[in-house]
Design a protein around this motif. Structure first.
Motif, PDB file in Angstrom:
ATOM      1  N   VAL A 287       0.852  -1.186   0.000  1.00 31.25           N
ATOM      2  CA  VAL A 287       0.000   0.000   0.000  1.00 31.25           C
ATOM      3  C   VAL A 287       0.888   1.237   0.000  1.00 31.25           C
ATOM      4  O   VAL A 287       1.625   1.490   0.960  1.00 31.25           O
ATOM      5  CB  VAL A 287      -0.935  -0.002   1.226  1.00 31.25           C
ATOM      6  CG1 VAL A 287      -1.792   1.256   1.235  1.00 31.25           C
ATOM      7  CG2 VAL A 287      -1.810  -1.251   1.221  1.00 31.25           C
ATOM      8  N   GLU A 288       0.806   1.991  -1.090  1.00 37.23           N
ATOM      9  CA  GLU A 288       1.652   3.181  -1.237  1.00 37.23           C
ATOM     10  C   GLU A 288       1.108   4.027  -2.381  1.00 37.23           C
ATOM     11  O   GLU A 288       0.615   3.478  -3.376  1.00 37.23           O
ATOM     12  CB  GLU A 288       3.100   2.758  -1.524  1.00 37.23           C
ATOM     13  CG  GLU A 288       4.082   3.909  -1.589  1.00 37.23           C
ATOM     14  CD  GLU A 288       5.530   3.439  -1.681  1.00 37.23           C
ATOM     15  OE1 GLU A 288       6.389   4.259  -2.060  1.00 37.23           O
ATOM     16  OE2 GLU A 288       5.805   2.252  -1.375  1.00 37.23           O
TER      17      GLU A 288
ATOM     18  N   ASP B 262      -7.554   4.107  -3.303  1.00 37.98           N
ATOM     19  CA  ASP B 262      -6.340   4.899  -3.135  1.00 37.98           C
ATOM     20  C   ASP B 262      -5.195   4.037  -2.623  1.00 37.98           C
ATOM     21  O   ASP B 262      -5.379   3.156  -1.765  1.00 37.98           O
ATOM     22  CB  ASP B 262      -6.581   6.032  -2.131  1.00 37.98           C
ATOM     23  CG  ASP B 262      -7.507   7.108  -2.672  1.00 37.98           C
ATOM     24  OD1 ASP B 262      -7.707   7.144  -3.907  1.00 37.98           O
ATOM     25  OD2 ASP B 262      -8.033   7.890  -1.870  1.00 37.98           O
ATOM     26  N   ASP B 263      -4.006   4.280  -3.150  1.00 38.05           N
ATOM     27  CA  ASP B 263      -2.758   3.680  -2.663  1.00 38.05           C
ATOM     28  C   ASP B 263      -2.688   2.168  -2.891  1.00 38.05           C
ATOM     29  O   ASP B 263      -1.854   1.496  -2.288  1.00 38.05           O
ATOM     30  CB  ASP B 263      -2.548   3.970  -1.169  1.00 38.05           C
ATOM     31  CG  ASP B 263      -2.539   5.458  -0.845  1.00 38.05           C
ATOM     32  OD1 ASP B 263      -2.241   6.263  -1.762  1.00 38.05           O
ATOM     33  OD2 ASP B 263      -2.825   5.815   0.306  1.00 38.05           O
ATOM     34  N   HIS B 264      -3.539   1.634  -3.742  1.00 39.73           N
ATOM     35  CA  HIS B 264      -3.580   0.184  -3.964  1.00 39.73           C
ATOM     36  C   HIS B 264      -3.248  -0.189  -5.407  1.00 39.73           C
ATOM     37  O   HIS B 264      -3.696  -1.224  -5.889  1.00 39.73           O
ATOM     38  CB  HIS B 264      -4.979  -0.358  -3.613  1.00 39.73           C
ATOM     39  CG  HIS B 264      -5.205  -0.572  -2.164  1.00 39.73           C
ATOM     40  ND1 HIS B 264      -5.276   0.461  -1.263  1.00 39.73           N
ATOM     41  CD2 HIS B 264      -5.373  -1.716  -1.438  1.00 39.73           C
ATOM     42  CE1 HIS B 264      -5.504  -0.031  -0.045  1.00 39.73           C
ATOM     43  NE2 HIS B 264      -5.548  -1.348  -0.129  1.00 39.73           N
ATOM     44  N   LEU B 265      -2.451   0.607  -6.095  1.00 40.83           N
ATOM     45  CA  LEU B 265      -2.219   0.341  -7.516  1.00 40.83           C
ATOM     46  C   LEU B 265      -1.723  -1.078  -7.758  1.00 40.83           C
ATOM     47  O   LEU B 265      -2.296  -1.827  -8.558  1.00 40.83           O
ATOM     48  CB  LEU B 265      -1.206   1.346  -8.082  1.00 40.83           C
ATOM     49  CG  LEU B 265      -0.964   1.311  -9.601  1.00 40.83           C
ATOM     50  CD1 LEU B 265      -0.473   2.657 -10.080  1.00 40.83           C
ATOM     51  CD2 LEU B 265       0.038   0.233 -10.005  1.00 40.83           C
ATOM     52  N   ALA B 266      -0.657  -1.500  -7.073  1.00 36.53           N
ATOM     53  CA  ALA B 266      -0.077  -2.825  -7.317  1.00 36.53           C
ATOM     54  C   ALA B 266      -1.061  -3.925  -6.952  1.00 36.53           C
ATOM     55  O   ALA B 266      -1.258  -4.882  -7.716  1.00 36.53           O
ATOM     56  CB  ALA B 266       1.222  -2.975  -6.529  1.00 36.53           C
ATOM     57  N   TYR B 267      -1.682  -3.802  -5.792  1.00 30.09           N
ATOM     58  CA  TYR B 267      -2.600  -4.844  -5.326  1.00 30.09           C
ATOM     59  C   TYR B 267      -3.826  -4.928  -6.227  1.00 30.09           C
ATOM     60  O   TYR B 267      -4.217  -6.017  -6.670  1.00 30.09           O
ATOM     61  CB  TYR B 267      -3.007  -4.546  -3.890  1.00 30.09           C
ATOM     62  CG  TYR B 267      -3.888  -5.602  -3.266  1.00 30.09           C
ATOM     63  CD1 TYR B 267      -3.364  -6.831  -2.884  1.00 30.09           C
ATOM     64  CD2 TYR B 267      -5.243  -5.379  -3.051  1.00 30.09           C
ATOM     65  CE1 TYR B 267      -4.165  -7.811  -2.314  1.00 30.09           C
ATOM     66  CE2 TYR B 267      -6.054  -6.346  -2.466  1.00 30.09           C
ATOM     67  CZ  TYR B 267      -5.507  -7.562  -2.107  1.00 30.09           C
ATOM     68  OH  TYR B 267      -6.313  -8.523  -1.544  1.00 30.09           O
ATOM     69  N   SER B 268      -4.438  -3.782  -6.517  1.00 28.64           N
ATOM     70  CA  SER B 268      -5.642  -3.781  -7.346  1.00 28.64           C
ATOM     71  C   SER B 268      -5.356  -4.347  -8.728  1.00 28.64           C
ATOM     72  O   SER B 268      -6.132  -5.161  -9.259  1.00 28.64           O
ATOM     73  CB  SER B 268      -6.190  -2.357  -7.471  1.00 28.64           C
ATOM     74  OG  SER B 268      -6.672  -1.880  -6.243  1.00 28.64           O
TER      75      SER B 268
END
Length: 250
Positions: free
Chosen positions: A95-96, A150-156
């Motif tokens: 989360v970043e 928000d902040d979940h680009l990689a995970y999403s």
């Protein structure tokens, strides 16, 4: 280590053999134990030695490995298969904000959440096809694949890739009577999630966005997974099933 309520008996699980990844914590652990309650044979993959020992005490066969090691994963599947089903529950997050997200963090999340899941499915499906037996694969995705967070680009993005894998494999393997589905839970109250979401400033806005006004308990996720593995879901494939209390209905 057990689901928060007794799970329903599901048709056809008794005596069948299932591989569960990410079985040493959270949803994967709860699924492995619930399958044992259904008198299924379970091969549990994970990295936590103490949790693996506890799963062995519950009747699971265990295997300690790093899931992103494709060679070790393929060997484990060959050694312990063939399987009647697979639950791809292993996953990590980072989360970043996107502006500062390192490229290697994206790679790590994708390698575990998407690539390793695809390789596990490939190995299990090969065994099913060779044995001419069919089966069911359930990928544990997330509501984060269905909406922006928000902040979940990689995970999403990794979970959206998992959903795409689900749809592609449904098409490719349907002729072999292999069903492939995803479940897409909201925040699920594993011990780790309870700590992360305990702060009111983080918890309350998310709860306000869930029409049922609560987070998922482990059994809320485990039971749909067992259903999708069971004979009762024999005509269900290619589905990405939100288990989110209505969060993605907005």
């Amino acid at each position: 280590m057990s689901p928060t309520r007794t799970v329903t008996p599901y048709a056809g699980l008794n005596g069948r053999r299932y591989l569960v990844t990410g079985a040493t914590s959270g949803i994967g652990q709860a699924v492995a134990l619930a399958l044992r309650e259904q008198h299924a044979e379970v091969v549990a993959l994970g990295r936590n030695p103490e949790a693996l020992t506890a799963l062995e005490a519950a009747g699971c066969t265990t295997c300690a490995l790093e899931l992103t090691d494709t060679e070790a994963l393929e060997q484990a599947i060959f050694d312990h298969g063939p399987f009647d089903g697979l639950v791809n529950s292993a996953g990590i997050t980072h989360v970043e904000p996107a502006l500062t997200l390192p490229a290697d963090a994206i790679d790590q999340v994708f390698h575990t959440n998407a690539r390793a899941a695809a390789m596990a499915a490939r190995g299990v499906a090969r065994g099913m096809i060779e044995a001419n037996k069919g089966g069911s694969i359930v990928n544990v995705s997330s509501q984060a694949s269905l909406v922006g967070l928000d902040d979940h680009l990689a995970y999403s993005a990794s979970k959206a890739a998992m959903d795409a894998i689900t749809r592609s494999l449904c098409l490719e393997w349907g002729a072999h009577n292999i069903r492939v589905n995803s479940v897409n839970p909201t925040v699920t109250l594993t011990p780790m999630a309870q700590k992360v979401w305990s702060a009111p400033e983080k918890r309350d806005p998310m709860l306000a966005a869930i029409p049922l006004n609560r987070f998922a308990e482990l059994a809320d996720v485990v039971e749909p997974i067992l259903f999708l593995l069971s004979d009762g879901a024999g005509m269900i494939s290619g589905v990405c099933l939100p288990i989110d209390g209505g969060y993605t209905a907005r």
